[in-house]
Enzyme design. Structure first.
Site, PDB file in Angstrom:
ATOM      1  N   GLU A 139      -0.738  -8.897 -10.600  1.00  0.00           N
ATOM      2  CA  GLU A 139      -1.216  -9.620  -9.929  1.00  0.00           C
ATOM      3  C   GLU A 139      -2.673 -10.159 -10.036  1.00  0.00           C
ATOM      4  OE1 GLU A 139       2.904  -9.451  -7.367  1.00  0.00           O
ATOM      5  OE2 GLU A 139       1.463  -8.502  -7.314  1.00  0.00           O
ATOM      6  N   CYS A 152      -9.413 -11.851  -6.331  1.00  0.00           N
ATOM      7  CA  CYS A 152      -8.413 -11.155  -5.747  1.00  0.00           C
ATOM      8  C   CYS A 152      -8.469 -10.179  -7.187  1.00  0.00           C
ATOM      9  CB  CYS A 152      -7.860  -9.859  -4.419  1.00  0.00           C
ATOM     10  SG  CYS A 152      -7.560  -9.174  -4.888  1.00  0.00           S
ATOM     11  N   CYS A 159      -1.558   1.975 -11.018  1.00  0.00           N
ATOM     12  CA  CYS A 159      -2.323   3.143  -9.647  1.00  0.00           C
ATOM     13  C   CYS A 159      -1.880   3.916 -10.143  1.00  0.00           C
ATOM     14  CB  CYS A 159      -2.816   2.205  -8.499  1.00  0.00           C
ATOM     15  SG  CYS A 159      -4.806   3.071  -7.774  1.00  0.00           S
ATOM     16  N   CYS A 163      -1.619   6.368  -2.651  1.00  0.00           N
ATOM     17  CA  CYS A 163      -1.918   6.080  -1.217  1.00  0.00           C
ATOM     18  C   CYS A 163      -0.972   5.969  -0.722  1.00  0.00           C
ATOM     19  CB  CYS A 163      -3.060   5.335  -1.306  1.00  0.00           C
ATOM     20  SG  CYS A 163      -4.162   5.516  -1.765  1.00  0.00           S
ATOM     21  N   CYS A 166       0.225   2.127   0.174  1.00  0.00           N
ATOM     22  CA  CYS A 166      -0.428   0.859  -0.748  1.00  0.00           C
ATOM     23  C   CYS A 166       0.994   1.026  -1.860  1.00  0.00           C
ATOM     24  CB  CYS A 166      -1.359   1.228  -1.182  1.00  0.00           C
ATOM     25  SG  CYS A 166      -1.689  -0.246  -2.412  1.00  0.00           S
ATOM     26  N   CYS A 399      -3.715  -7.000   0.822  1.00  0.00           N
ATOM     27  CA  CYS A 399      -4.344  -5.923   0.560  1.00  0.00           C
ATOM     28  C   CYS A 399      -3.238  -4.924   0.653  1.00  0.00           C
ATOM     29  CB  CYS A 399      -5.637  -5.906   1.431  1.00  0.00           C
ATOM     30  SG  CYS A 399      -6.694  -6.158   1.417  1.00  0.00           S
TER      31      CYS A 399
HETATM   32  N1  SAH Z   1      -8.046   1.473  -5.831  1.00  0.00           N
HETATM   33  C1  SAH Z   1      -9.428   0.694  -5.001  1.00  0.00           C
HETATM   34  C2  SAH Z   1      -8.959  -1.057  -4.800  1.00  0.00           C
HETATM   35  C3  SAH Z   1      -7.847  -1.645  -4.687  1.00  0.00           C
HETATM   36  S1  SAH Z   1      -7.321  -1.982  -3.351  1.00  0.00           S
HETATM   37  C4  SAH Z   1     -10.029   0.930  -3.562  1.00  0.00           C
HETATM   38  O1  SAH Z   1      -9.185   1.757  -3.277  1.00  0.00           O
HETATM   39  O2  SAH Z   1     -10.501   0.268  -2.839  1.00  0.00           O
HETATM   40  C5  SAH Z   1      -8.389  -2.557  -2.173  1.00  0.00           C
HETATM   41  C6  SAH Z   1      -7.957  -1.925  -0.496  1.00  0.00           C
HETATM   42  O3  SAH Z   1      -6.782  -2.327   0.653  1.00  0.00           O
HETATM   43  C7  SAH Z   1      -8.158  -1.342  -0.582  1.00  0.00           C
HETATM   44  O4  SAH Z   1      -9.824  -0.862   0.683  1.00  0.00           O
HETATM   45  C8  SAH Z   1      -7.498  -0.384   0.222  1.00  0.00           C
HETATM   46  O5  SAH Z   1      -6.840   0.535   0.571  1.00  0.00           O
HETATM   47  C9  SAH Z   1      -6.720  -0.959   1.533  1.00  0.00           C
HETATM   48  N2  SAH Z   1      -4.957  -1.271   1.514  1.00  0.00           N
HETATM   49  C10 SAH Z   1      -3.910  -0.647   0.384  1.00  0.00           C
HETATM   50  N3  SAH Z   1      -2.683  -0.814   1.155  1.00  0.00           N
HETATM   51  C11 SAH Z   1      -3.289  -1.579   1.710  1.00  0.00           C
HETATM   52  C12 SAH Z   1      -2.133  -1.729   3.094  1.00  0.00           C
HETATM   53  N4  SAH Z   1      -0.898  -1.932   3.179  1.00  0.00           N
HETATM   54  N5  SAH Z   1      -2.739  -2.489   3.601  1.00  0.00           N
HETATM   55  C13 SAH Z   1      -3.917  -3.627   4.235  1.00  0.00           C
HETATM   56  N6  SAH Z   1      -5.210  -2.741   3.110  1.00  0.00           N
HETATM   57  C14 SAH Z   1      -4.262  -1.798   2.284  1.00  0.00           C
END
Ligand code: SAH
Length: 407
Positions: A139, A152, A159, A163, A166, A399
């Site tokens: 996406e 974005c 991935c 985490c 996410c 995000c």
């Molecule tokens: N893998 C990279 C880039 C993708 S995520 C990274 O982690 O930085 C982009 C941002 O969204 C990151 O800061 C991530 O931690 C954040 N993110 C992931 N899940 C989220 C959620 N449920 N709510 C808010 N931010 C989130």
């Protein structure tokens, strides 16, 4: 359940609970050591077709010559693709009609097939769902802001960083995207903008009608796909028609904290903006929240971020998703400020963001008063801190919400 001192809604000191990260409603994959599994190597899959945007200028010329044409045709094709965002032979009337279709098919093979597009009500945010040649789904999210248009982008299908908060990590890593697959997201977004499909334009506004800012905050861990990421970024910032002619400062690379790759990035001599997804200042919590913290600890990641600033002069940004009763305690704001100030002044700003809901998660965003308090404490310690606005929640485009299913 452990408690931590904090400030309640009414400003009085209260005991705040400490919730531990736990996958709810889905199974987090575990490694042989019983910890959340990390996937760095991609599963074996067929490679996407080689595309003009994967190649250097010399390689583009060679590819054209190999197809029996003079090398200057490479520049014409690049102009069509990067400047006019088209891969349609019918529009390339400066190329000889005979063999044009084969030439374009060979040099600009289709990479992204649009599966679905979701728009917010006022149309200023569009989420694209793309299918890659092998059926993998990714996406990208296009957002208009006053004075800029941000895309974005995804750097991997899925991935491997796992985490638990996410959505992207829940299905693991499908594969790395090629440089051209990454770049094509921008070209396709530019085509949509040129066709007037991105709403929200204010009357009389002089916004450039193309993507001006890139954030690598879509699907994937960009630094786990390092070489293709760098190739894509170099194409984004190369002047037209060699590339997209964007400004490196307007390209943000966000990472969970792959320390050796951060160091490498700092040595590239490219003034891109660097963002570290920290989400906790203490290893006890970050070990659970960001599984890669088992490899590189909070202090190592912060040292690498500081080095990035020293080598590039670019102020780095710390991302921090505020999760209710998990990482939003006042003492954590103070500890974060302390760790940042220990490493100097003026090198960093903090970007907290309210947690966006993901499927199956019981975790929720922090309360507004708690968020304000968190921001105030870091700000008062002299570190610029801005609560990030979150766009696209209603289309699951915010995000952490990118899961790319065509259900
Ligand atoms: N893998 C990279 C880039 C993708 S995520 C990274 O982690 O930085 C982009 C941002 O969204 C990151 O800061 C991530 O931690 C954040 N993110 C992931 N899940 C989220 C959620 N449920 N709510 C808010 N931010 C989130």
């Amino acid at each position: 359940m452990a408690s931590a001192r904090g400030i309640g809604n009414n400003g009085a000191a209260v005991e705040r609970p400490q919730i531990r990260p736990k996958a709810e409603g889905w199974q987090q994959k575990l490694g042989p050591d019983g910890r959340p599994a990390l996937q760095f190597a991609e599963p074996k899959r067929g490679k996407p077709p080689v595309h003009l945007a994967d190649l250097s200028v010399a390689e583009r010329e060679k590819a054209v010559v190999d197809l029996g044409l003079p090398k200057f045709r490479a520049k014409q094709l690049s102009t069509h693709y990067f400047t006019h965002h088209t891969s349609d032979p019918a529009q390339m009337t400066d190329l000889p009609a005979a063999g044009r279709g084969e030439l374009v098919a060979g040099i600009l093979p289709p990479l992204l097939t649009e599966v679905r597009r979701l728009r917010t009500d006022n149309g200023d945010t569009i989420k694209f769902l793309w299918k890659l040649h092998d059926g993998a789904l990714v996406e990208s999210v296009l957002m208009r802001y006053p004075g800029r248009i941000t895309l974005c982008v995804s750097s991997q299908a899925g991935c491997g960083m796992n985490c638990p908060f996410c959505a992207t990590g829940q299905a693991g890593l499908t594969r790395n995207m090629s440089a051209a697959e990454i770049v094509d997201q921008v070209v396709r977004a530019n085509a949509a903008i040129a066709a007037g499909e991105l709403g929200g334009k204010k009357r009389g506004e002089t916004t450039p009608e193309r993507v001006s800012n890139i954030v690598f905050m879509g699907m994937g861990e960009p630094l786990a796909n390092y070489n293709r990421l760098m190739s894509a970024v170099r194409t984004m910032v190369a002047p037209q028609p060699t590339g997209l002619g964007m400004s490196a400062r307007n390209v943000t690379i966000s990472t969970v904290g792959l320390v050796p790759a951060i160091r490498k990035l700092a040595d590239e001599g490219l003034p891109v903006t660097f963002a570290l997804s920290l989400h906790a200042p203490d290893d006890a919590l970050r070990d659970e929240l960001i599984p890669v913290n088992s490899r590189w600890k909070v202090d190592e990641a912060l040292d690498a971020a500081r080095e990035y600033f020293e080598k590039t002069g670019r102020r780095v940004s710390i991302e921090y998703a505020l999760i209710k009763d998990m990482n939003d305690h006042a003492w954590r704001a103070d500890l974060l400020a302390e760790k940042l100030n220990e490493r100097g002044r003026g090198w960093v700003h903090v970007n907290p963001i309210p947690l966006n809901p993901t499927p199956g998660s019981i975790w929720t965003s922090s309360e507004p008063a708690v968020m304000r308090e968190f921001v105030r404490r870091i700000d008062d310690a002299g570190i610029p801190t801005t609560l990030r606005d979150t766009r696209g929640k209603e289309i699951d485009g915010a995000c952490g919400q990118l899961a790319a299913t065509d259900a």
